[in-house]
Scaffold this active site. Structure first.
Site, PDB file in Angstrom:
ATOM      1  N   LYS A   1      10.808  23.493  15.245  1.00 36.61           N
ATOM      2  CA  LYS A   1      11.852  22.528  14.886  1.00 36.61           C
ATOM      3  C   LYS A   1      12.667  23.054  13.702  1.00 36.61           C
ATOM      4  O   LYS A   1      13.882  22.948  13.663  1.00 36.61           O
ATOM      5  CB  LYS A   1      11.211  21.190  14.535  1.00 36.61           C
TER       6      LYS A   1
ATOM      7  N   GLY B   1      13.911   4.316  -7.145  1.00 31.28           N
ATOM      8  CA  GLY B   1      14.112   3.215  -6.205  1.00 31.28           C
ATOM      9  C   GLY B   1      13.792   1.868  -6.832  1.00 31.28           C
ATOM     10  O   GLY B   1      14.417   0.860  -6.517  1.00 31.28           O
TER      11      GLY B   1
ATOM     12  N   TYR C   1       9.937   7.616 -11.889  1.00 27.76           N
ATOM     13  CA  TYR C   1      10.473   7.852 -13.233  1.00 27.76           C
ATOM     14  C   TYR C   1       9.586   8.824 -14.011  1.00 27.76           C
ATOM     15  O   TYR C   1      10.047   9.799 -14.587  1.00 27.76           O
ATOM     16  CB  TYR C   1      10.563   6.525 -14.004  1.00 27.76           C
TER      17      TYR C   1
ATOM     18  N   ASN D   1      -1.128  11.246  -4.041  1.00 26.32           N
ATOM     19  CA  ASN D   1      -2.306  10.363  -4.111  1.00 26.32           C
ATOM     20  C   ASN D   1      -3.203  10.530  -2.895  1.00 26.32           C
ATOM     21  O   ASN D   1      -4.421  10.624  -3.003  1.00 26.32           O
ATOM     22  CB  ASN D   1      -1.875   8.892  -4.195  1.00 26.32           C
TER      23      ASN D   1
HETATM   24  N1  DCP Z   1       1.846   4.453  -3.967  1.00 28.02           N
HETATM   25  C1  DCP Z   1       0.866   4.980  -3.153  1.00 28.02           C
HETATM   26  N2  DCP Z   1       0.898   4.749  -1.810  1.00 28.02           N
HETATM   27  C2  DCP Z   1       1.887   4.009  -1.266  1.00 28.02           C
HETATM   28  C3  DCP Z   1       2.881   3.467  -2.067  1.00 28.02           C
HETATM   29  C4  DCP Z   1       2.846   3.705  -3.428  1.00 28.02           C
HETATM   30  O1  DCP Z   1      -0.043   5.667  -3.650  1.00 28.02           O
HETATM   31  N3  DCP Z   1       1.900   3.798   0.052  1.00 28.02           N
HETATM   32  C5  DCP Z   1       1.820   4.762  -5.403  1.00 28.02           C
HETATM   33  C6  DCP Z   1       2.417   6.143  -5.606  1.00 28.02           C
HETATM   34  C7  DCP Z   1       3.835   5.861  -5.950  1.00 28.02           C
HETATM   35  C8  DCP Z   1       3.675   4.599  -6.779  1.00 28.02           C
HETATM   36  O2  DCP Z   1       2.626   3.882  -6.137  1.00 28.02           O
HETATM   37  O3  DCP Z   1       4.430   6.899  -6.665  1.00 28.02           O
HETATM   38  C9  DCP Z   1       4.929   3.790  -6.861  1.00 28.02           C
HETATM   39  O4  DCP Z   1       5.363   3.458  -5.570  1.00 28.02           O
HETATM   40  P1  DCP Z   1       6.906   3.405  -5.226  1.00 28.02           P
HETATM   41  O5  DCP Z   1       7.012   2.872  -3.830  1.00 28.02           O
HETATM   42  O6  DCP Z   1       7.639   2.680  -6.292  1.00 28.02           O
HETATM   43  O7  DCP Z   1       7.334   4.951  -5.132  1.00 28.02           O
HETATM   44  P2  DCP Z   1       7.992   5.955  -6.169  1.00 28.02           P
HETATM   45  O8  DCP Z   1       8.107   5.366  -7.527  1.00 28.02           O
HETATM   46  O9  DCP Z   1       7.219   7.207  -6.059  1.00 28.02           O
HETATM   47  O10 DCP Z   1       9.438   6.225  -5.576  1.00 28.02           O
HETATM   48  P3  DCP Z   1      10.772   5.323  -5.701  1.00 28.02           P
HETATM   49  O11 DCP Z   1      11.692   6.032  -6.633  1.00 28.02           O
HETATM   50  O12 DCP Z   1      11.337   5.298  -4.318  1.00 28.02           O
HETATM   51  O13 DCP Z   1      10.383   3.967  -6.184  1.00 28.02           O
END
Ligand code: DCP
Ligand code: CA
Length: 464
Positions: free
Chosen positions: A200, A316, A308, A403
């Protein structure tokens, strides 16, 4: 350009549609399509693992070429040099998928022969969490990442988590590669990228796009399901159900959709939630939460986590961890912080009700800084006891893929990592934990990496 050249399309993995397109194109360019490999000048195969089913007699022939070669010829309107497109047995070897691909990877984790294993015979190098995510790695493979992300999104929206995860894994591996991909070998050699995925990627490199994206992302169904699944609080299955009921717009949903409270809020702020905010705005929102927390109890401290903390230029939403001494009550703290933030009309809507959901540590809601120039933003607040600070901060810092990766790695060492703690000597029966083992001391994030025998990765290197 193919005058006198005979092509045989090996049937393994060629879709009917694709075969038709190639056959027509070859004929349009004066080529001949033949029915057996023996009489062919070139045997064309899809760059897919299943092409291992080729007769062994063809394994070492230099006329067996990947279909991307043909795509490239058609694109450039000349018979391009084929050496790099040769399909030989070694390049067809099934590459072990990375362990973060759900359910995969365990069968080989005991081996210590592979170069992927470190000196202690452990599997850590196979895990995304053991390698840094690279800055600016988007730029060098932008088109590939864009097309793969579109597929990941569309599969996720359709509820096909397995495929979505496969694409996300590949995206992560390509980002970590950090260099421009120019050949099938480049990409197929990446951990977590199988032959099909590599094909792909080559398709994007040679044609600029993916047929699969065209096919899946331009239908009315995908447009509508995409629209609906971007509503906060609506999962892929709700989006599908609405589509099958005949709804096509947000207005249709407002009129007939039988929406939950969350989904109503999600629609109210539909465009605002899709807009990502600057780091400065995240800091200003975080500051409001910090001020309230300090008013509630001066011993509380706060930390901005999520994207952040990983250093992303846009975020987001805002994820704030509030750290509290053990003896203070989480629910009281959260309630007091929230009532202050609501008094000043900073928090405008709740996405969870503290009373109803019984979870007294997490708050999900909506806030807005004063002034017309500011939009409504998603705000999450997590109250965490100091004793759990490192595990919680690591969890809320993410990324989600990091994670998943570090938790899977912990599993291979009979450990269990959660947002609360890290345990060793864990006994599992299948996926179920039957003995939680002992809680390890994790005063810092560094200590978690150390327990897992991993090199420390600062947050900005966890942006997988
Ligand atoms: N998290 C996780 N598994 C998920 C969702 C979230 O382990 N299914 C953890 C890791 C993420 C944190 O929680 O970094 C925060 O979730 P966010 O959805 O706010 O994601 P981000 O902050 O990483 O990205 P964004 O800038 O889109 O908010
Ligand atoms: Ca976030």
């Amino acid at each position: 350009m193919f005058s006198g050249i005979k092509f045989y399309f090996h049937p393994a993995k060629f879709s009917k549609g694709r075969l038709n397109v190639f056959t027509t194109q070859v004929k349009n360019h004066c080529g001949i399509v033949v029915e057996s490999s023996e009489e062919a000048t070139y045997v064309i195969v899809e760059e897919s693992c299943d092409t291992l089913s080729l007769p062994t007699s063809l394994w070492h022939e230099d006329r067996v070429l990947g279909s991307v070669w043909l795509s490239k010829c058609l694109k450039e309107k000349l018979v391009v040099e084929f050496q790099q497109f040769r399909i030989t047995k070694p390049s067809l070897k099934r590459l072990t998928s990375s362990p973060e691909s759900a359910g995969a990877g365990t069968s080989e984790s005991g081996s210590n022969k592979s170069p992927d294993y470190d000196s202690r015979g452990q599997t850590s190098k196979k895990y995304a969490c053991s390698q840094p995510s690279l800055k600016n790695s988007e730029a060098c493979n932008a088109a590939v990442l864009d097309q793969l992300q579109k597929l990941a999104d569309v599969y996720r929206a359709r509820g096909d988590q397995w495929r979505a995860h496969g694409y996300e894994k590949a995206i992560s591996a390509i980002r970590r590669h950090g260099k421009e991909i120019t050949s099938f070998e480049d990409v197929a050699s990446l951990e977590g990228v199988g032959c099909k995925m590599a094909a792909k990627v080559m398709e994007v490199i040679t044609t600029g796009s993916l047929r699969k994206v065209e096919e899946l992302c331009t239908t009315e169904e995908s447009r509508v399901v995409d629209l609906f699944s971007n509503i906060w609080g609506a999962g892929p299955s709700a989006a599908h159900t609405w589509y099958t009921k005949g709804y096509r717009s947000l207005e249709d949903l407002i009129k007939n959709g039988n929406l939950t409270k969350q989904q109503q809020i999600g629609i109210k702020y539909y465009n605002e939630f899709l807009d990502r905010m600057s780091r400065k705005e995240v800091e200003e929102i975080g500051q409001k939460v910090t001020e309230s927390a300090k008013e509630v109890n001066s011993s509380l401290t706060t930390m901005l986590c999520g994207s952040y903390r990983r250093g992303k230029q846009t975020c987001g939403d805002v994820d704030v961890v509030v750290l509290k001494p053990q003896q203070l009550n989480s629910k009281q703290i959260l309630t007091s912080i929230l009532s202050r933030l609501k008094d000043t009309v900073f928090i405008t809507d709740d996405l969870v009700s503290l009373e109803k959901n019984g979870n007294q540590r997490k708050y999900l809601g909506v806030c807005k800084l004063p002034g017309d120039e500011h939009k409504h933003r998603r705000l999450d607040i997590f109250v965490v006891p100091q004793t759990e600070s490192a595990c919680a901060i690591m969890h809320y810092t993410g990324s989600a893929l990091f994670n998943r990766s570090i938790r899977l790695l912990a599993q291979t060492k009979n450990m269990h990592l959660s947002e609360h703690r890290l345990c060793a000597g864990v006994v599992r029966q299948g996926k179920e934990i039957v003995d939680e083992g002992q809680v390890l001391s994790t005063p810092t994030e560094e200590s978690i990496f150390k327990h897992l025998d991993l090199e420390y990765r600062p947050p900005e290197e966890r942006d997988h």
